[in-house]
Design a protein around this motif. Sequence first.
Motif, PDB file in Angstrom:
ATOM      1  N   ALA A 105      19.200  -0.007   8.437  1.00 51.42           N
ATOM      2  CA  ALA A 105      18.404  -0.903   9.276  1.00 51.42           C
ATOM      3  C   ALA A 105      18.794  -2.345   8.990  1.00 51.42           C
ATOM      4  O   ALA A 105      19.476  -2.644   8.015  1.00 51.42           O
ATOM      5  N   ILE A 106      18.319  -3.233   9.836  1.00 53.92           N
ATOM      6  CA  ILE A 106      18.624  -4.644   9.668  1.00 53.92           C
ATOM      7  C   ILE A 106      17.879  -5.217   8.470  1.00 53.92           C
ATOM      8  O   ILE A 106      16.812  -4.734   8.097  1.00 53.92           O
ATOM      9  N   GLU A 107      18.443  -6.256   7.883  1.00 53.92           N
ATOM     10  CA  GLU A 107      17.909  -6.821   6.648  1.00 53.92           C
ATOM     11  C   GLU A 107      16.530  -7.440   6.815  1.00 53.92           C
ATOM     12  O   GLU A 107      15.725  -7.436   5.884  1.00 53.92           O
ATOM     13  N   VAL A 108      16.219  -7.944   7.987  1.00 50.86           N
ATOM     14  CA  VAL A 108      14.982  -8.691   8.185  1.00 50.86           C
ATOM     15  C   VAL A 108      13.716  -7.855   7.957  1.00 50.86           C
ATOM     16  O   VAL A 108      12.654  -8.395   7.688  1.00 50.86           O
ATOM     17  N   CYS A 109      13.823  -6.532   7.987  1.00 45.44           N
ATOM     18  CA  CYS A 109      12.639  -5.701   7.769  1.00 45.44           C
ATOM     19  C   CYS A 109      12.615  -5.041   6.397  1.00 45.44           C
ATOM     20  O   CYS A 109      11.733  -4.246   6.103  1.00 45.44           O
ATOM     21  N   ASP A 110      13.564  -5.391   5.531  1.00 53.03           N
ATOM     22  CA  ASP A 110      13.653  -4.794   4.201  1.00 53.03           C
ATOM     23  C   ASP A 110      12.828  -5.586   3.189  1.00 53.03           C
ATOM     24  O   ASP A 110      12.879  -6.813   3.161  1.00 53.03           O
ATOM     25  N   ALA A 111      12.062  -4.895   2.387  1.00 57.64           N
ATOM     26  CA  ALA A 111      11.312  -5.505   1.275  1.00 57.64           C
ATOM     27  C   ALA A 111      10.768  -4.382   0.402  1.00 57.64           C
ATOM     28  O   ALA A 111      10.513  -3.275   0.879  1.00 57.64           O
ATOM     29  N   THR A 112      10.556  -4.677  -0.878  1.00 56.56           N
ATOM     30  CA  THR A 112       9.948  -3.703  -1.772  1.00 56.56           C
ATOM     31  C   THR A 112       8.433  -3.734  -1.622  1.00 56.56           C
ATOM     32  O   THR A 112       7.866  -4.695  -1.082  1.00 56.56           O
ATOM     33  N   PRO A 114       6.057  -4.189  -3.989  1.00 53.69           N
ATOM     34  CA  PRO A 114       5.425  -5.344  -4.636  1.00 53.69           C
ATOM     35  C   PRO A 114       5.653  -6.651  -3.874  1.00 53.69           C
ATOM     36  O   PRO A 114       4.766  -7.495  -3.803  1.00 53.69           O
ATOM     37  N   TYR A 115       6.832  -6.799  -3.278  1.00 53.57           N
ATOM     38  CA  TYR A 115       7.113  -8.025  -2.532  1.00 53.57           C
ATOM     39  C   TYR A 115       6.220  -8.110  -1.287  1.00 53.57           C
ATOM     40  O   TYR A 115       5.701  -9.179  -0.963  1.00 53.57           O
ATOM     41  N   VAL A 116       6.045  -6.989  -0.609  1.00 54.88           N
ATOM     42  CA  VAL A 116       5.153  -6.980   0.556  1.00 54.88           C
ATOM     43  C   VAL A 116       3.736  -7.356   0.122  1.00 54.88           C
ATOM     44  O   VAL A 116       3.079  -8.180   0.757  1.00 54.88           O
ATOM     45  N   GLU A 117       3.268  -6.778  -0.963  1.00 48.53           N
ATOM     46  CA  GLU A 117       1.925  -7.087  -1.465  1.00 48.53           C
ATOM     47  C   GLU A 117       1.787  -8.579  -1.771  1.00 48.53           C
ATOM     48  O   GLU A 117       0.793  -9.206  -1.389  1.00 48.53           O
ATOM     49  N   ASP A 118       2.780  -9.142  -2.427  1.00 47.12           N
ATOM     50  CA  ASP A 118       2.726 -10.554  -2.820  1.00 47.12           C
ATOM     51  C   ASP A 118       2.853 -11.521  -1.654  1.00 47.12           C
ATOM     52  O   ASP A 118       2.451 -12.681  -1.761  1.00 47.12           O
ATOM     53  N   HIS A 119       3.419 -11.069  -0.538  1.00 43.90           N
ATOM     54  CA  HIS A 119       3.650 -11.939   0.620  1.00 43.90           C
ATOM     55  C   HIS A 119       2.995 -11.395   1.891  1.00 43.90           C
ATOM     56  O   HIS A 119       3.417 -11.714   2.997  1.00 43.90           O
ATOM     57  N   LEU A 120       1.956 -10.599   1.723  1.00 49.00           N
ATOM     58  CA  LEU A 120       1.327  -9.934   2.860  1.00 49.00           C
ATOM     59  C   LEU A 120       0.829 -10.916   3.911  1.00 49.00           C
ATOM     60  O   LEU A 120       0.904 -10.645   5.108  1.00 49.00           O
ATOM     61  N   ASP A 121       0.346 -12.075   3.477  1.00 52.52           N
ATOM     62  CA  ASP A 121      -0.153 -13.060   4.437  1.00 52.52           C
ATOM     63  C   ASP A 121       0.953 -13.585   5.348  1.00 52.52           C
ATOM     64  O   ASP A 121       0.677 -14.066   6.450  1.00 52.52           O
ATOM     65  N   GLU A 122       2.203 -13.464   4.949  1.00 54.92           N
ATOM     66  CA  GLU A 122       3.339 -13.924   5.744  1.00 54.92           C
ATOM     67  C   GLU A 122       3.915 -12.819   6.634  1.00 54.92           C
ATOM     68  O   GLU A 122       4.720 -13.096   7.534  1.00 54.92           O
ATOM     69  N   ALA A 123       3.541 -11.573   6.384  1.00 54.57           N
ATOM     70  CA  ALA A 123       4.096 -10.445   7.138  1.00 54.57           C
ATOM     71  C   ALA A 123       3.713 -10.540   8.605  1.00 54.57           C
ATOM     72  O   ALA A 123       2.575 -10.862   8.946  1.00 54.57           O
ATOM     73  N   GLY A 125       5.355 -12.575  10.660  1.00 54.82           N
ATOM     74  CA  GLY A 125       5.970 -13.825  11.116  1.00 54.82           C
ATOM     75  C   GLY A 125       7.457 -13.775  10.809  1.00 54.82           C
ATOM     76  O   GLY A 125       8.138 -12.813  11.145  1.00 54.82           O
ATOM     77  N   ALA A 126       7.944 -14.804  10.103  1.00 58.61           N
ATOM     78  CA  ALA A 126       9.359 -14.816   9.715  1.00 58.61           C
ATOM     79  C   ALA A 126       9.647 -13.693   8.722  1.00 58.61           C
ATOM     80  O   ALA A 126      10.745 -13.152   8.683  1.00 58.61           O
ATOM     81  N   PHE A 127       8.642 -13.348   7.908  1.00 54.05           N
ATOM     82  CA  PHE A 127       8.761 -12.220   6.985  1.00 54.05           C
ATOM     83  C   PHE A 127       8.285 -10.965   7.699  1.00 54.05           C
ATOM     84  O   PHE A 127       7.157 -10.903   8.199  1.00 54.05           O
ATOM     85  N   LEU A 128       9.122  -9.980   7.782  1.00 57.33           N
ATOM     86  CA  LEU A 128       8.849  -8.715   8.485  1.00 57.33           C
ATOM     87  C   LEU A 128       8.360  -8.982   9.914  1.00 57.33           C
ATOM     88  O   LEU A 128       7.225  -8.662  10.281  1.00 57.33           O
ATOM     89  N   PRO A 129       9.218  -9.576  10.752  1.00 53.02           N
ATOM     90  CA  PRO A 129       8.827  -9.907  12.130  1.00 53.02           C
ATOM     91  C   PRO A 129       8.224  -8.712  12.858  1.00 53.02           C
ATOM     92  O   PRO A 129       8.709  -7.588  12.744  1.00 53.02           O
ATOM     93  N   GLY A 130       7.150  -8.975  13.564  1.00 47.15           N
ATOM     94  CA  GLY A 130       6.461  -7.917  14.298  1.00 47.15           C
ATOM     95  C   GLY A 130       5.742  -6.930  13.403  1.00 47.15           C
ATOM     96  O   GLY A 130       5.235  -5.917  13.863  1.00 47.15           O
ATOM     97  N   GLY A 131       5.716  -7.223  12.103  1.00 45.69           N
ATOM     98  CA  GLY A 131       5.063  -6.321  11.159  1.00 45.69           C
ATOM     99  C   GLY A 131       5.862  -5.067  10.872  1.00 45.69           C
ATOM    100  O   GLY A 131       5.346  -4.113  10.292  1.00 45.69           O
ATOM    101  N   LEU A 132       7.135  -5.041  11.251  1.00 41.26           N
ATOM    102  CA  LEU A 132       7.968  -3.860  11.016  1.00 41.26           C
ATOM    103  C   LEU A 132       8.543  -3.918   9.608  1.00 41.26           C
ATOM    104  O   LEU A 132       9.136  -4.911   9.200  1.00 41.26           O
ATOM    105  N   TRP A 133       8.357  -2.826   8.872  1.00 38.36           N
ATOM    106  CA  TRP A 133       8.788  -2.745   7.472  1.00 38.36           C
ATOM    107  C   TRP A 133       9.716  -1.561   7.300  1.00 38.36           C
ATOM    108  O   TRP A 133       9.357  -0.421   7.632  1.00 38.36           O
TER     109      TRP A 133
END
Length: 148
Positions: A105-112, A114-123, A125-133
């Motif tokens: 898959a494309i890099e823009v939806c990749d995250a671990t 713990p990283y998702v948990e730590d940056h959930l408020d940004e998911a 938007g620019a982080f995990l666009p469209g909320g796709l993980w």
Amino acid sequence: MRHVITKLGALAAVAALAVTGTPAAQAAQHRAEDAAYFEFTDITRETGVVKLTDPGQIAHARALLAGETSDQPHIYGRLVKRSAPYNPRWSFHYDPATVQFFNAAIEVCDATMPYVEDHLDEAGGAFLPGGLWCPWTSRLVKEVTLRA
């Protein structure tokens, strides 16, 4: 060139997920009692639980765990920014109606996890666009049975 084609195919799959029917309509196709739950992990060795409601996805998950296939071993779907009873450790979970499996898959939806948990408020938007993980290192560990 093959890597570019693979990434384009993955991008098309993510785009298809983004424009498919509403999750409520998809979920209505599957009964709640037909759900299956699977523990998954990533490179951090943290674990989470994903709920699958689509019979084809459930069959694929079971085939992965049984060693009957190694195709499309990773999980992707749309995040819901709240914990779920079956995944209480995390402040997020996958929308079961959107969960699918992938090879690349494309890099823009990749995250671990713990990283998702730590940056959930940004998911979403620019982080995990469209909320796709789509955690690239995700893999199923086992099927789990939930107690009622």
